[in-house]
Structures are given as C-alpha cells and as structure tokens.
Design a protein around this motif. Sequence first.
Motif, mmCIF file in Angstrom:
data_model
loop_
_atom_site.group_PDB
_atom_site.id
_atom_site.type_symbol
_atom_site.label_atom_id
_atom_site.label_comp_id
_atom_site.label_asym_id
_atom_site.label_seq_id
_atom_site.Cartn_x
_atom_site.Cartn_y
_atom_site.Cartn_z
ATOM 1 N N LEU A 1 -2.586 7.553 -0.015
ATOM 2 C CA LEU A 1 -3.715 6.714 0.337
ATOM 3 C C LEU A 1 -3.416 5.872 1.587
ATOM 4 N N LEU B 1 0.834 -1.200 0.000
ATOM 5 C CA LEU B 1 0.000 0.000 0.000
ATOM 6 C C LEU B 1 0.868 1.250 0.000
ATOM 7 N N SER C 1 -5.632 5.988 4.923
ATOM 8 C CA SER C 1 -6.278 4.789 5.434
ATOM 9 C C SER C 1 -5.814 4.454 6.850
ATOM 10 N N CYS C 2 -4.619 4.850 7.220
ATOM 11 C CA CYS C 2 -4.122 4.582 8.571
ATOM 12 C C CYS C 2 -4.585 5.618 9.577
#
Length: 81
Positions: free
Chosen positions: A75, A68, A79-80
């Motif tokens: 991104l 990722l 997302s984290c």
Amino acid sequence: GNRIVARLRQKLYASVLQQESAFLDRQTTGDLLSRLTSDAQLVQGALTTQAVAGLRAVIMSLGAGGMLLYTSPLLALVSCA
C-alpha cells in the motif's frame, strides 16, 4: 535565529545612521529604537516558530511514512506512485 536577527539589527541600525538629518529630525530617537527592536523581535519569533513547525512536519512525515511501510509495504508503494 539569533544570528540572523543580530545581523538584521546591525543592518537596520546602519541604515538609520545613513538617513538624512531631516528624517532624523522628524522621528524621535525613542520611536526609531522601539520600532527597530520590536520588528527584530517579531522576525526572531516568526523564524523560531517556523523552524520548529518545519522540523515537526518533517519528523511527522517521516514517522507516518515509516508506519505506512511497516503496516503495508504494498500500500505504501501504491500510495507513493
């Protein structure tokens, strides 16, 4: 896994030896040994299976996170967060 099971077997055998004689009269020696051995083998199998599954999950998670980050660092950060 083997050391844990060996300690478990030692504790189980010590526990059986400390039982009252009436308990030992009701149970046959073969049944007791069979149950202790099979239970220890089940624990060993479960520990081994769970250890392998846990290690696989950690490696897969690290690999997925790395991919990722490699594919889209922005991104990955979104997302984290």
